[in-house]
Scaffold this active site. Structure first.
Site, PDB file in Angstrom:
ATOM      1  N   GLU A  25      34.863  25.005   4.727  1.00  0.00           N
ATOM      2  CA  GLU A  25      33.933  25.326   3.644  1.00  0.00           C
ATOM      3  C   GLU A  25      32.766  24.183   3.453  1.00  0.00           C
ATOM      4  O   GLU A  25      33.275  23.079   3.751  1.00  0.00           O
ATOM      5  CB  GLU A  25      34.615  25.431   2.333  1.00  0.00           C
ATOM      6  CG  GLU A  25      35.586  26.733   2.241  1.00  0.00           C
ATOM      7  CD  GLU A  25      34.782  27.995   2.272  1.00  0.00           C
ATOM      8  OE1 GLU A  25      33.521  28.344   1.859  1.00  0.00           O
ATOM      9  OE2 GLU A  25      35.523  29.089   2.860  1.00  0.00           O
ATOM     10  N   GLU A  71      25.879  27.226  -7.743  1.00  0.00           N
ATOM     11  CA  GLU A  71      26.122  28.404  -7.105  1.00  0.00           C
ATOM     12  C   GLU A  71      26.887  28.524  -5.985  1.00  0.00           C
ATOM     13  O   GLU A  71      27.483  29.362  -5.589  1.00  0.00           O
ATOM     14  CB  GLU A  71      24.707  28.710  -6.575  1.00  0.00           C
ATOM     15  CG  GLU A  71      23.679  29.046  -7.645  1.00  0.00           C
ATOM     16  CD  GLU A  71      24.151  30.211  -8.478  1.00  0.00           C
ATOM     17  OE1 GLU A  71      24.456  31.264  -7.962  1.00  0.00           O
ATOM     18  OE2 GLU A  71      24.148  30.010  -9.730  1.00  0.00           O
ATOM     19  N   HIS A  76      33.298  29.469  -3.320  1.00  0.00           N
ATOM     20  CA  HIS A  76      34.656  28.940  -2.828  1.00  0.00           C
ATOM     21  C   HIS A  76      35.554  28.472  -3.909  1.00  0.00           C
ATOM     22  O   HIS A  76      36.370  28.402  -3.983  1.00  0.00           O
ATOM     23  CB  HIS A  76      34.437  27.682  -1.735  1.00  0.00           C
ATOM     24  CG  HIS A  76      33.501  26.822  -2.183  1.00  0.00           C
ATOM     25  ND1 HIS A  76      33.393  26.172  -3.206  1.00  0.00           N
ATOM     26  CD2 HIS A  76      32.483  26.530  -1.333  1.00  0.00           C
ATOM     27  CE1 HIS A  76      32.444  25.289  -3.135  1.00  0.00           C
ATOM     28  NE2 HIS A  76      31.861  25.678  -2.135  1.00  0.00           N
ATOM     29  N   HIS A 170      36.338  32.415  -1.359  1.00  0.00           N
ATOM     30  CA  HIS A 170      36.398  31.921   0.057  1.00  0.00           C
ATOM     31  C   HIS A 170      37.180  30.548  -0.101  1.00  0.00           C
ATOM     32  O   HIS A 170      36.993  29.557  -0.819  1.00  0.00           O
ATOM     33  CB  HIS A 170      35.030  31.879   0.799  1.00  0.00           C
ATOM     34  CG  HIS A 170      34.364  32.979   0.731  1.00  0.00           C
ATOM     35  ND1 HIS A 170      33.555  33.522   1.779  1.00  0.00           N
ATOM     36  CD2 HIS A 170      34.487  34.439   0.050  1.00  0.00           C
ATOM     37  CE1 HIS A 170      33.441  34.813   1.807  1.00  0.00           C
ATOM     38  NE2 HIS A 170      33.538  35.388   0.609  1.00  0.00           N
ATOM     39  N   ASP A 175      40.967  31.589   4.424  1.00  0.00           N
ATOM     40  CA  ASP A 175      40.325  32.321   5.450  1.00  0.00           C
ATOM     41  C   ASP A 175      40.812  31.946   6.970  1.00  0.00           C
ATOM     42  O   ASP A 175      40.858  33.110   7.813  1.00  0.00           O
ATOM     43  CB  ASP A 175      38.744  32.088   5.830  1.00  0.00           C
ATOM     44  CG  ASP A 175      37.998  32.669   4.300  1.00  0.00           C
ATOM     45  OD1 ASP A 175      38.538  33.250   3.766  1.00  0.00           O
ATOM     46  OD2 ASP A 175      36.638  32.107   4.306  1.00  0.00           O
TER      47      ASP A 175
END
Length: 255
Positions: A25, A71, A76, A170, A175
């Site tokens: 990420e 944002e 995540h 996420h 993931d």
């Protein structure tokens, strides 16, 4: 199975069926704008099974050294406050390298993650991902197996009916887990004939050949053998390989 997937499977097979599903990420999508990695997640796959021990997997949150745009947090769920107490990439770099060294990495859209990982490694003077591990881009494999479909990780999971994991946010480790399950599902046809059991099992040692009793053929058996070889030579208009290597038994009989 596409050639691309067969080639990838062979690479993993060389590593005795072990590989690592990896995801990251980041604070954004542009290295040029100064974006950095904030999480690395790695899930261990060993001989077509996800390692059940959580401590054997790898998850590190990383302080990028600046505050992210709010944002990005919506994607995540990782906040600036949470990351302020976390180590820098340089501080976790050796742990990361030791985790991936000599391994095969499964990465979905590998170009993106490898670009960021290489940037972080370069900043530490630690080289590149390719110096430590082989990389397989599962997005390319998905496209080869399912041409025309949008190759997102969500679609990858839907294709193989892996919809049991909540992906509201996420996360790199989450993931990676999804990707590991997708890989196993995509290559699951191999399990039907238990290829890994056949290819990865250790061969049994041969018995001592010196004590074996070799029975001698009877005269009738030798005559039949000669007759068959004569027929083969007549039809092929060439000397049999057997006689070329071991000699012509007819000449031995005459002698």
């Amino acid at each position: 199975m596409s050639k691309a997937l067969q080639d990838a499977y062979r690479i993993v097979h060389v590593h005795k069926g072990s590989c690592l599903a990896l995801d990251t990420e980041t604070t954004g999508v542009s290295i040029e704008d100064g974006d950095r990695i904030i999480e690395i997640g790695i899930v261990v796959i060993h001989r077509r099974e996800i390692d059940p021990k959580e401590e054997n997997h790898f998850q590190r949150y990383i302080n990028p050294g600046f505050d992210m745009n709010e944002e990005v947090t919506k994607v995540h769920g990782i906040t600036n406050e949470f990351l302020r107490s976390k180590p820098s990439f340089e501080e976790i770099a050796d742990d990361f390298i030791n985790m991936i060294r000599g391994q095969v990495l499964l990465i979905h859209n590998a170009e993106f993650d490898v670009k960021f990982l290489n940037m972080e490694l370069e900043r530490c003077g630690k080289g590149h991902i390719e110096d430590y591990a082989a990389v397989i881009d599962t997005m390319t494999l998905y496209q080869a197996e399912h041409p025309g479909r949008t190759p997102t990780l969500d679609n990858f999971a839907r294709t193989y009916e892996l919809n049991h994991i909540d992906r509201t946010f996420h996360g790199a480790l989450l993931d990676s887990l999804i990707l590991a399950e997708c890989w196993l599902a995509m290559t699951g046809g191999q399990q039907a004939i238990d290829v890994d059991a056949l290819l990865l099992s250790e061969p049994k040692p041969m018995n001592d050949q010196s004590t074996l009793r070799v029975p001698k053929p009877s005269a009738e058996e030798l005559a039949e053998h000669t007759r068959i070889l004569d027929i083969v030579e007549k039809n092929c208009k060439a000397t049999c390989r057997w006689r070329a290597v071991y000699g012509d038994e007819r000449q031995k009989e005459e002698a």
